[in-house]
Design a protein around this motif. Structure first.
Motif, PDB file in Angstrom:
ATOM      1  N   ASN A 231       8.329  57.847  -3.434  1.00  0.00           N
ATOM      2  CA  ASN A 231       8.134  56.727  -4.336  1.00  0.00           C
ATOM      3  C   ASN A 231       7.598  57.160  -5.704  1.00  0.00           C
TER       4      ASN A 231
ATOM      5  N   TYR B  11       4.035  52.368  -7.256  1.00  0.00           N
ATOM      6  CA  TYR B  11       5.197  51.639  -6.742  1.00  0.00           C
ATOM      7  C   TYR B  11       5.402  51.975  -5.276  1.00  0.00           C
TER       8      TYR B  11
ATOM      9  N   GLU C  41      10.434  49.657  -3.753  1.00  0.00           N
ATOM     10  CA  GLU C  41      10.652  49.340  -5.163  1.00  0.00           C
ATOM     11  C   GLU C  41      11.350  50.499  -5.880  1.00  0.00           C
TER      12      GLU C  41
ATOM     13  N   SER D 268       7.623  41.622  -9.166  1.00  0.00           N
ATOM     14  CA  SER D 268       7.051  42.900  -8.725  1.00  0.00           C
ATOM     15  C   SER D 268       5.539  42.756  -8.599  1.00  0.00           C
TER      16      SER D 268
ATOM     17  N   THR E 268       2.555  45.244  -8.199  1.00  0.00           N
ATOM     18  CA  THR E 268       2.207  46.668  -8.232  1.00  0.00           C
ATOM     19  C   THR E 268       0.722  46.837  -8.498  1.00  0.00           C
TER      20      THR E 268
END
Length: 470
Positions: free
Chosen positions: A112, A144, A148, A166, A168
């Motif tokens: 990631n 992330y 994602e 999103s 995060t």
């Protein structure tokens, strides 16, 4: 009546309307609240998309993709890079996105991890409070999720802007991603613009609550107005009409004459179906009263006609038709063991034909009438029936049955007093009498008792004739 009152108040219409209005407004508030919330959210998302699209279209016209790609590969900031960084900082200051950046998702082997190419900052963060700033070549390892980053790799193959929510390390955002391509058309990075959804959600919530307050106030005004209107035009008139109906029913159980049965029509002036119903009920009660008067009159007429049909017109005692009906009833009671005692007296008036022939039928009628007067005065508890011109039957009942011997002696004494006194022939009747009593071992019905009494009367008639001949 108590049961009627209890039933009347179990589910009052007024409360049902009140509860119904409240439930309706609450359901409406929930429905409109949810609808308003999602409409506002969709509106904010649309506005965010337009804002993101505006920023991306503005920024991509300034980016030198080949230069930026070379900076990524060499990890060295070129003069154009620095100009572009200043430009993006100005864009962030002027158009106020939450974040404006260029990143590249690393290969799948790196999980990631995301490579930072450029990150715009406001003036304060760029030159005064620099802690936490991202620079060319920084690798984000935990900001992330793998899902994602995998999605970013997919976005690298798209040609248009991709929008998504999103969550995060930096917060809850609505993001727009646009893939950057070099002069050969190869994708090399993603231009990202984030709009803060946290504040947006608060704004949506506040606007929704504001609208709900207006809806609730409007709903409360509607409930108050509708209940007031319904009370005046529906529920209160119905309650008044119901109370009048209950008083009418109660009075109908207490009064003895339909004349006293009056429906107290409530004073309504609402010009609707309830007032029409009240008028209809009032008219119905009047029609019922007239109908009851006609029934009573008919019953009286029926009773009178039955009395006339069962009464001998000359003497006023009961006739053969009444006697036959009584015999039928007595037979039923005997078979049902409802009575076990019964007496029948058969009487025949002597010399009726002689008086008719000698003095005329008028005096024959007087003879019969005088006889009936004597019989009825003595046998006061028993019905007397004229079953023929000069034949009469007495059905002994009550005290007359128990005192039959005594009453027969009184009858004989009354006849003797007339016979020995200074009376005209039609005033001193001569009567042959026969008596029989019900015997369960001998008689099966009243006719058997009558037959024995009739036989006894004829025997007595023979004896009286023999006595006259002597």
């Amino acid at each position: 009546m108590d049961n009627m009152e209890n039933k009347r108040i179990q589910r009052p219409l007024k409360k049902s309307i009140q509860y119904g209005c409240i439930v309706f407004v609450l359901v409406l508030c929930v429905f409109l609240g949810v609808s308003i919330y999602f409409n506002y959210k969709n509106l904010f998302i649309k506005q965010s998309q337009d804002h993101i699209r505006q920023i991306i279209n503005y920024v991509i016209g300034y980016i030198d993709n080949d230069d930026l790609k070379q900076c990524m590969e060499t990890n060295v900031e070129s003069p154009k890079y620095k100009e572009m960084m200043a430009f993006l900082d100005d864009v962030k200051e002027d158009l106020d996105p939450q974040y404006l950046y260029v990143i590249k998702p690393l290969s799948e082997d790196d999980g990631n991890h995301v490579l930072v190419l450029l990150s715009a900052e406001n003036y304060y963060d760029r030159y005064e409070y620099t802690e936490g700033n991202l620079y060319l070549g920084d690798v984000l390892e935990d900001e992330y999720t793998k899902e994602e980053v995998d999605q970013m790799r997919v976005i690298m193959g798209e040609k248009d802007i991709v929008f998504m929510e999103s969550i995060t390390y930096w917060g809850h955002s609505y993001c727009g991603y646009y893939t950057l391509h070099d002069s050969t058309g190869a994708p090399y990075a993603i231009l990202g613009v984030d709009i803060d959804l946290t504040q947006m959600s608060k704004d949506i919530l506040y606007k929704t609550l504001g609208n709900l307050v207006i809806i609730i106030i409007t709903g409360a005004a509607f409930i108050f107005g509708f209940i007031t209107w319904a009370s005046k035009n529906i529920t209160d008139p119905i309650e008044m009409l119901e109370r009048s109906a209950i008083r009418y029913i109660k009075r109908s159980r207490e009064v003895s004459s339909p004349e006293m049965l009056i429906f107290e029509k409530p004073d309504l002036n609402i010009k609707n179906e309830v007032e029409s119903l009240s008028n209809t009920i009032n008219q119905m009660t009047e029609d019922m009263k007239d109908y009851m008067f006609r029934i009573i009159s008919a019953e009286k007429e029926t009773i009178h006609m039955k009395e006339v049909a069962n009464t001998d017109s000359l003497t006023g005692v009961k006739n053969k038709l009444a006697y036959d009906d009584e015999v039928k009833q007595l037979d039923i009671r005997l078979k049902g063991n409802l009575i076990n005692e019964l007496g029948v007296i058969m009487m025949d008036v002597n010399y009726l034909k002689k008086i008719n022939d000698t003095y005329g039928h008028k005096y024959g009628d007087l003879l019969i009438q005088n006889f009936c007067s004597i019989v009825c005065d003595i046998f006061v508890h028993s019905p007397v029936y004229r079953i023929g011109g000069d034949e009469f039957v007495i059905i002994l009942q009550k005290n007359d049955l128990a005192n039959s011997d005594k009453l027969l002696k009184e009858f004989e004494k009354a006849l003797n007093e007339r016979a020995s006194g200074e009376f005209n022939p039609w005033e001193a009747p001569s009567v042959a009498v026969g008596v029989a009593y019900y015997d369960r071992n001998k008689d099966t019905d009243v006719e058997d008792v009558f037959r024995r009494a009739d036989d006894a009367m004829y025997e007595r008639k023979k004896e009286m004739k023999a006595e006259r001949l002597d």
